[in-house]
Design a protein around this motif. Structure first.
Motif, PDB file in Angstrom:
ATOM      1  N   GLY A  92       0.834  -1.200   0.000  1.00 27.50           N
ATOM      2  CA  GLY A  92       0.000   0.000   0.000  1.00 27.50           C
ATOM      3  C   GLY A  92       0.864   1.243   0.000  1.00 27.50           C
ATOM      4  N   LEU A  93       0.425   2.291  -0.692  1.00 23.56           N
ATOM      5  CA  LEU A  93       1.157   3.555  -0.760  1.00 23.56           C
ATOM      6  C   LEU A  93       0.212   4.700  -0.451  1.00 23.56           C
ATOM      7  N   GLY A  94       0.580   5.552   0.486  1.00 24.88           N
ATOM      8  CA  GLY A  94      -0.213   6.722   0.826  1.00 24.88           C
ATOM      9  C   GLY A  94       0.591   7.980   0.574  1.00 24.88           C
ATOM     10  N   ALA A  95      -0.031   8.979  -0.086  1.00 26.26           N
ATOM     11  CA  ALA A  95       0.700  10.210  -0.420  1.00 26.26           C
ATOM     12  C   ALA A  95      -0.099  11.431   0.013  1.00 26.26           C
ATOM     13  N   GLY A  96       0.595  12.576   0.013  1.00 28.78           N
ATOM     14  CA  GLY A  96      -0.065  13.842   0.309  1.00 28.78           C
ATOM     15  C   GLY A  96      -0.889  14.264  -0.888  1.00 28.78           C
ATOM     16  N   ASN A  97      -0.289  15.083  -1.755  1.00 29.92           N
ATOM     17  CA  ASN A  97      -1.017  15.509  -2.955  1.00 29.92           C
ATOM     18  C   ASN A  97      -0.161  15.419  -4.214  1.00 29.92           C
ATOM     19  N   ASN A  98       0.962  14.721  -4.130  1.00 31.25           N
ATOM     20  CA  ASN A  98       1.850  14.595  -5.299  1.00 31.25           C
ATOM     21  C   ASN A  98       1.354  13.444  -6.170  1.00 31.25           C
ATOM     22  N   ILE A  99       0.349  13.741  -6.959  1.00 30.17           N
ATOM     23  CA  ILE A  99      -0.333  12.698  -7.723  1.00 30.17           C
ATOM     24  C   ILE A  99       0.567  12.086  -8.794  1.00 30.17           C
ATOM     25  N   GLU A 100       1.455  12.916  -9.388  1.00 29.71           N
ATOM     26  CA  GLU A 100       2.314  12.415 -10.468  1.00 29.71           C
ATOM     27  C   GLU A 100       3.265  11.339  -9.960  1.00 29.71           C
ATOM     28  N   VAL A 101       3.915  11.596  -8.835  1.00 31.02           N
ATOM     29  CA  VAL A 101       4.857  10.620  -8.287  1.00 31.02           C
ATOM     30  C   VAL A 101       4.116   9.374  -7.805  1.00 31.02           C
ATOM     31  N   LEU A 102       2.948   9.573  -7.197  1.00 30.56           N
ATOM     32  CA  LEU A 102       2.167   8.426  -6.712  1.00 30.56           C
ATOM     33  C   LEU A 102       1.750   7.518  -7.879  1.00 30.56           C
ATOM     34  N   VAL A 103       1.340   8.117  -8.994  1.00 34.06           N
ATOM     35  CA  VAL A 103       0.988   7.325 -10.181  1.00 34.06           C
ATOM     36  C   VAL A 103       2.195   6.538 -10.676  1.00 34.06           C
ATOM     37  N   GLU A 104       3.334   7.209 -10.731  1.00 40.81           N
ATOM     38  CA  GLU A 104       4.568   6.546 -11.177  1.00 40.81           C
ATOM     39  C   GLU A 104       4.931   5.372 -10.260  1.00 40.81           C
ATOM     40  N   GLN A 105       4.864   5.591  -8.945  1.00 42.20           N
ATOM     41  CA  GLN A 105       5.176   4.525  -7.982  1.00 42.20           C
ATOM     42  C   GLN A 105       4.179   3.364  -8.117  1.00 42.20           C
ATOM     43  N   THR A 106       2.917   3.701  -8.314  1.00 42.65           N
ATOM     44  CA  THR A 106       1.877   2.671  -8.397  1.00 42.65           C
ATOM     45  C   THR A 106       2.055   1.814  -9.645  1.00 42.65           C
ATOM     46  N   ARG A 107       2.347   2.450 -10.769  1.00 41.73           N
ATOM     47  CA  ARG A 107       2.552   1.690 -12.012  1.00 41.73           C
ATOM     48  C   ARG A 107       3.764   0.767 -11.905  1.00 41.73           C
ATOM     49  N   LYS A 108       4.765   1.212 -11.178  1.00 45.35           N
ATOM     50  CA  LYS A 108       5.994   0.415 -11.070  1.00 45.35           C
ATOM     51  C   LYS A 108       5.847  -0.741 -10.086  1.00 45.35           C
ATOM     52  N   HIS A 109       5.186  -0.483  -8.936  1.00 44.27           N
ATOM     53  CA  HIS A 109       5.163  -1.477  -7.851  1.00 44.27           C
ATOM     54  C   HIS A 109       3.835  -2.225  -7.714  1.00 44.27           C
ATOM     55  N   ARG A 110       2.801  -1.756  -8.393  1.00 39.88           N
ATOM     56  CA  ARG A 110       1.502  -2.429  -8.409  1.00 39.88           C
ATOM     57  C   ARG A 110       0.995  -2.796  -7.003  1.00 39.88           C
ATOM     58  N   PRO A 111       0.872  -1.803  -6.110  1.00 36.46           N
ATOM     59  CA  PRO A 111       0.332  -2.098  -4.771  1.00 36.46           C
ATOM     60  C   PRO A 111      -1.136  -2.496  -4.835  1.00 36.46           C
ATOM     61  N   GLU A 112      -1.586  -3.117  -3.781  1.00 41.86           N
ATOM     62  CA  GLU A 112      -2.996  -3.516  -3.677  1.00 41.86           C
ATOM     63  C   GLU A 112      -3.906  -2.297  -3.561  1.00 41.86           C
ATOM     64  N   ALA A 113      -3.434  -1.262  -2.836  1.00 41.73           N
ATOM     65  CA  ALA A 113      -4.241  -0.060  -2.614  1.00 41.73           C
ATOM     66  C   ALA A 113      -3.338   1.149  -2.434  1.00 41.73           C
ATOM     67  N   ILE A 114      -3.886   2.324  -2.765  1.00 41.85           N
ATOM     68  CA  ILE A 114      -3.171   3.582  -2.560  1.00 41.85           C
ATOM     69  C   ILE A 114      -4.142   4.585  -1.950  1.00 41.85           C
ATOM     70  N   SER A 115      -3.575   5.700  -1.449  1.00 44.05           N
ATOM     71  CA  SER A 115      -4.438   6.741  -0.880  1.00 44.05           C
ATOM     72  C   SER A 115      -3.830   8.108  -1.147  1.00 44.05           C
ATOM     73  N   ILE A 116      -4.688   9.087  -1.385  1.00 43.26           N
ATOM     74  CA  ILE A 116      -4.276  10.474  -1.591  1.00 43.26           C
ATOM     75  C   ILE A 116      -5.067  11.332  -0.608  1.00 43.26           C
TER      76      ILE A 116
END
Length: 380
Positions: A32-56
């Motif tokens: 799981g990955l949780g971020a503040g408001n840096n949507i671009e980096v969160l998208v990049e991390q999610t595409r690379k690591h394929r977590p089960e869930a994320i949060s913004i």
């Protein structure tokens, strides 16, 4: 394989944690990955690591994330999204790398769900150390340190009881103004304060390093992590930042943990504990370093240390007030509304005006935090 939930994935500690996961793909899975408001980096991390869930944090951006990522990853938002991530059934450990107080509720939720936590945000234990450690003992989970200083102490203690310790020594780089005359402090600019001599960090913690508030917060954090009175926690200035902290035992022996500055090392140790995983990332050449030096911190130029010791001595809601007032004051300095010495002055006055509550509940801690933020805003 350890399933890791990372709260604060786009910040400096979060980015280092992602690097560690990439170094050890057979040992660490980012669930799981949780971020503040840096949507671009969160998208990049999610595409690379394929977590089960994320949060913004911003709910308005949640749909943007869903559109960008499709349906393969569940998207949460807001403070409740962090709690959902922290309690994912498959998680083994939750890394709390959120700046400020936003990590407290997810940390407690993770503990109550039976997850180990790795704490990178000092505020959690400064505000509610008694509650957090009591809950962790009750649930039989571990609270592991990610700060380089507390990781060093943890490694040096190696399970030895607090009764064997004479003193814990936290090392401080001294920040960018270690040798700056006090008379120049009112003219210190934000740009100068953000140039740390040893570490690359976020803006808030970099200013805390310049005022030495980071070291004051770490003193309180150490008191709770290692179940030791704050009177047995001291600070020594070590400009090279190679010795990350030391333990002085009752027989006079001292143990220290050394390495060139790199946050990946304490993060990796927390995520692989009790094992040590091979890594080539950190290389330390003592001969090249040449010498290591130490100095007494100047409490007159850096009053944060005494303010933190006072807060740690008093306990109750006072540490939460110290932390909140400092957070507000740092923001005021970064926005050009107060000067550098006024950060400590603001915290001092807010503490003086606070009516302490001993043995507070979580609600009372949060009330004290909110009061201090409001009060600090009126003090310039």
């Amino acid at each position: 394989m350890r399933n890791v939930v990372l709260l604060g994935s786009t910040g400096s500690i979060g980015a280092s944690t992602v690097k560690v996961a990439e170094d050890l793909p057979d040992r660490i899975c980012l669930l799981g990955l949780g971020a503040g408001n840096n949507i671009e980096v969160l998208v990049e991390q999610t595409r690379k690591h394929r977590p089960e869930a994320i949060s913004i944090i911003d709910p308005a951006k949640a749909q943007e994330l869903r559109d960008a990522l499709g349906t393969s990853t569940e998207v949460f938002s807001g403070p409740e999204g962090l709690v959902k991530l922290a309690t994912l059934p498959g998680a083994d450990i939750v890394v709390i790398a959120i700046v400020g107080t936003a990590g407290l509720q997810p940390a407690l939720a993770a503990i109550r769900a039976g997850k180990d936590i790795a704490v990178a945000s000092k505020e959690i234990l400064v505000m509610a150390g008694s509650l957090v450690m009591s809950e962790a003992r009750k649930q039989g989970v571990r609270v592991l340190a990610v700060d380089s200083e507390h990781s060093a102490i943890f490694q040096c203690l190696d399970g030895k009881p607090a009764s064997s310790v004479r003193r814990l020594w936290l090392t401080a780089s001294g920040g960018p103004f270690r040798t700056t005359p006090k008379a120049e402090f009112p003219t210190i600019t934000v740009e100068r304060a953000l140039k740390h001599p040893s570490w690359v960090m976020g803006r808030k913690i970099t200013i805390d390093s310049a005022t030495l508030f980071n070291k004051g917060l770490e003193m309180i954090e150490a008191r709770w992590l290692f179940d030791i009175e704050i009177s047995r926690v001291s600070v020594v200035v070590h400009p090279q930042s190679v010795i990350h902290s030391m333990v002085e035992f009752v027989d006079g022996s001292m143990l220290a943990q050394l390495s060139t500055p790199d946050m990946c090392l304490p993060i990796q140790y927390a995520l692989t504990y009790p094992e040590r995983a091979p890594s080539e990332r950190v290389q330390t050449n003592l001969a090249k370093l040449g010498s290591l030096t130490f100095e007494e911190p100047d409490a007159e130029r850096f009053p944060a240390l005494n303010l933190a010791r006072r807060a740690g001595d008093l306990g109750g809601t006072v540490p939460a007030v110290l932390n909140a007032a400092n957070e507000v004051a740092v923001g005021e300095f970064l926005n050009g509304r107060i000067n550098f010495p006024q950060i400590s002055e603001c915290v001092h006055r807010t503490m003086d005006r606070h009516q302490m509550v001993s043995n507070p509940t979580l609600d009372q801690i949060l009330t004290a935090d909110a009061w201090a933020r409001q009060e600090a805003c009126t003090i310039h």
